[in-house]
Design a protein around this motif. Structure first.
Motif, PDB file in Angstrom:
ATOM      1  N   LEU A   9       0.739  -0.977   0.123  1.00  0.00           N
ATOM      2  CA  LEU A   9      -0.533  -0.214  -0.239  1.00  0.00           C
ATOM      3  C   LEU A   9       0.660   0.792  -0.468  1.00  0.00           C
ATOM      4  O   LEU A   9       0.582   2.179  -0.692  1.00  0.00           O
ATOM      5  CB  LEU A   9      -0.793   0.101   1.238  1.00  0.00           C
ATOM      6  CG  LEU A   9      -2.104   1.392   1.216  1.00  0.00           C
ATOM      7  CD1 LEU A   9      -2.926   1.141  -0.357  1.00  0.00           C
ATOM      8  CD2 LEU A   9      -2.647   1.122   2.616  1.00  0.00           C
ATOM      9  N   ARG A  34      -4.693  -2.692   0.570  1.00  0.00           N
ATOM     10  CA  ARG A  34      -5.374  -2.484  -0.904  1.00  0.00           C
ATOM     11  C   ARG A  34      -4.842  -4.309  -1.820  1.00  0.00           C
ATOM     12  O   ARG A  34      -4.182  -4.408  -1.897  1.00  0.00           O
ATOM     13  CB  ARG A  34      -4.506  -1.552  -1.616  1.00  0.00           C
ATOM     14  CG  ARG A  34      -4.706  -1.737  -2.697  1.00  0.00           C
ATOM     15  CD  ARG A  34      -4.295  -0.620  -4.060  1.00  0.00           C
ATOM     16  NE  ARG A  34      -4.738  -1.002  -5.485  1.00  0.00           N
ATOM     17  CZ  ARG A  34      -3.893  -1.455  -6.302  1.00  0.00           C
ATOM     18  NH1 ARG A  34      -2.738  -1.970  -5.607  1.00  0.00           N
ATOM     19  NH2 ARG A  34      -3.750  -1.357  -7.732  1.00  0.00           N
ATOM     20  N   ARG A  36      -7.139  -6.477  -5.087  1.00  0.00           N
ATOM     21  CA  ARG A  36      -8.032  -6.332  -5.660  1.00  0.00           C
ATOM     22  C   ARG A  36      -9.421  -7.420  -5.781  1.00  0.00           C
ATOM     23  O   ARG A  36      -8.514  -8.922  -5.389  1.00  0.00           O
ATOM     24  CB  ARG A  36      -6.858  -6.600  -6.922  1.00  0.00           C
ATOM     25  CG  ARG A  36      -6.177  -5.133  -7.745  1.00  0.00           C
ATOM     26  CD  ARG A  36      -6.530  -4.458  -8.189  1.00  0.00           C
ATOM     27  NE  ARG A  36      -7.971  -4.957  -9.423  1.00  0.00           N
ATOM     28  CZ  ARG A  36      -8.383  -4.214 -10.258  1.00  0.00           C
ATOM     29  NH1 ARG A  36      -8.722  -2.657  -9.676  1.00  0.00           N
ATOM     30  NH2 ARG A  36      -8.961  -4.116 -11.626  1.00  0.00           N
ATOM     31  N   ASP A  41     -10.701  -2.499  -6.245  1.00  0.00           N
ATOM     32  CA  ASP A  41      -9.411  -2.489  -5.340  1.00  0.00           C
ATOM     33  C   ASP A  41     -10.372  -1.913  -4.362  1.00  0.00           C
ATOM     34  O   ASP A  41     -11.424  -1.165  -4.011  1.00  0.00           O
ATOM     35  CB  ASP A  41      -9.065  -0.832  -5.711  1.00  0.00           C
ATOM     36  CG  ASP A  41      -7.321  -0.408  -6.168  1.00  0.00           C
ATOM     37  OD1 ASP A  41      -7.194  -2.093  -6.900  1.00  0.00           O
ATOM     38  OD2 ASP A  41      -6.770   0.567  -6.904  1.00  0.00           O
ATOM     39  N   LEU A  43     -10.089  -1.154   0.090  1.00  0.00           N
ATOM     40  CA  LEU A  43      -8.491  -0.988   1.433  1.00  0.00           C
ATOM     41  C   LEU A  43     -10.145  -1.603   2.528  1.00  0.00           C
ATOM     42  O   LEU A  43     -10.381  -2.051   2.645  1.00  0.00           O
ATOM     43  CB  LEU A  43      -8.981   0.151   1.763  1.00  0.00           C
ATOM     44  CG  LEU A  43      -7.862   1.222   2.408  1.00  0.00           C
ATOM     45  CD1 LEU A  43      -7.077   0.530   2.852  1.00  0.00           C
ATOM     46  CD2 LEU A  43      -8.549   2.143   2.984  1.00  0.00           C
ATOM     47  N   TRP A  63      -8.130   7.389  -2.720  1.00  0.00           N
ATOM     48  CA  TRP A  63      -6.614   7.529  -2.778  1.00  0.00           C
ATOM     49  C   TRP A  63      -6.492   8.769  -2.315  1.00  0.00           C
ATOM     50  O   TRP A  63      -5.575   8.004  -0.947  1.00  0.00           O
ATOM     51  CB  TRP A  63      -5.942   5.679  -3.858  1.00  0.00           C
ATOM     52  CG  TRP A  63      -6.365   5.198  -4.020  1.00  0.00           C
ATOM     53  CD1 TRP A  63      -7.385   4.299  -5.210  1.00  0.00           C
ATOM     54  CD2 TRP A  63      -6.501   4.167  -3.117  1.00  0.00           C
ATOM     55  NE1 TRP A  63      -7.444   2.928  -4.894  1.00  0.00           N
ATOM     56  CE2 TRP A  63      -7.274   2.769  -3.513  1.00  0.00           C
ATOM     57  CE3 TRP A  63      -6.005   3.551  -1.510  1.00  0.00           C
ATOM     58  CZ2 TRP A  63      -7.068   1.507  -3.052  1.00  0.00           C
ATOM     59  CZ3 TRP A  63      -6.202   2.530  -0.685  1.00  0.00           C
ATOM     60  CH2 TRP A  63      -6.681   1.210  -1.740  1.00  0.00           C
ATOM     61  N   TRP A  66      -7.584   8.473   1.551  1.00  0.00           N
ATOM     62  CA  TRP A  66      -8.059   7.335   1.848  1.00  0.00           C
ATOM     63  C   TRP A  66      -7.703   7.383   3.610  1.00  0.00           C
ATOM     64  O   TRP A  66      -8.989   6.440   3.602  1.00  0.00           O
ATOM     65  CB  TRP A  66      -6.848   6.036   1.556  1.00  0.00           C
ATOM     66  CG  TRP A  66      -5.679   6.188   2.286  1.00  0.00           C
ATOM     67  CD1 TRP A  66      -4.686   7.214   1.566  1.00  0.00           C
ATOM     68  CD2 TRP A  66      -5.235   5.854   3.087  1.00  0.00           C
ATOM     69  NE1 TRP A  66      -3.561   6.808   2.503  1.00  0.00           N
ATOM     70  CE2 TRP A  66      -3.378   6.373   3.328  1.00  0.00           C
ATOM     71  CE3 TRP A  66      -5.145   4.258   4.204  1.00  0.00           C
ATOM     72  CZ2 TRP A  66      -3.379   5.912   4.586  1.00  0.00           C
ATOM     73  CZ3 TRP A  66      -4.990   4.144   5.187  1.00  0.00           C
ATOM     74  CH2 TRP A  66      -3.765   4.615   5.310  1.00  0.00           C
TER      75      TRP A  66
END
Length: 174
Positions: A9, A34, A36, A41, A43, A63, A66
């Motif tokens: 990250l 982070r 997928r 994406d 968090l 982001w 964030w």
């Protein structure tokens, strides 16, 4: 509140190497990562004491802020887990403003890696239309028993977060 960023990250956000944090209680420390999932994406913010998860689907523009998204998802995850508004407000007040630090040790980060693998293969799916991800949080907090740095044996993250709140006298879940 300390947000310990993982190295992936940190690289993704192009952050300089953060300092070590000096927290009095791991309840106020979160590991941020982070991943997928389902082409989105996401968090992940996991509490260092009890492995409670707050998750948010991130759009590219999110982001830049964030840390605020992480705190908003924490509030939503607490509400989903039955932590009433006054207790959540008290927790966030005592946790303080988000401060980016290095991660908080091997055990919380190891759980974060295991959690990411389980989310990839688990039944919960990402809703790309919503920032907060209730299905991911419910799966991690209410259905996935595990070990946590602040507790002995196996348990559920939502129950352990409630126990941490009681330990500090912040409030009772509703």
């Amino acid at each position: 509140m300390q947000l310990g960023v993982t190295i992936p990250l940190q690289r993704f956000l192009r952050l300089p190497r953060p300092p070590y944090g000096e927290a009095d209680d791991p309840l106020f420390c979160w590991e941020a990562h982070r991943v997928r999932l389902d082409g989105c994406d996401v968090l992940l913010a996991v509490n260092a004491s009890n492995r409670f998860l707050a998750a948010a689907c991130m759009q590219p523009g999110d982001w830049a802020g964030w840390e605020g998204v992480a705190v908003a998802s924490m509030r939503a995850a607490l509400a989903q887990a039955g932590v009433g508004g006054p207790a959540a407000d008290a927790y966030l007040f005592f946790a303080g403003a988000p401060e980016v630090t290095r991660t908080h040790g091997r055990r919380p980060v190891a759980f974060l890696n295991v959690l990411a693998d389980q989310l990839l293969s688990g039944p919960a799916r990402v809703d790309p239309e919503s920032s907060f991800q209730p299905d991911l949080c419910c799966f991690a907090n209410d259905e996935l028993p595990g070990r946590a740095a602040g507790f002995e044996g196996l348990g559920l993250a939502s129950e352990r977060f409630a126990a941490d709140l009681r330990r500090l006298g912040i409030g009772e879940p509703t």
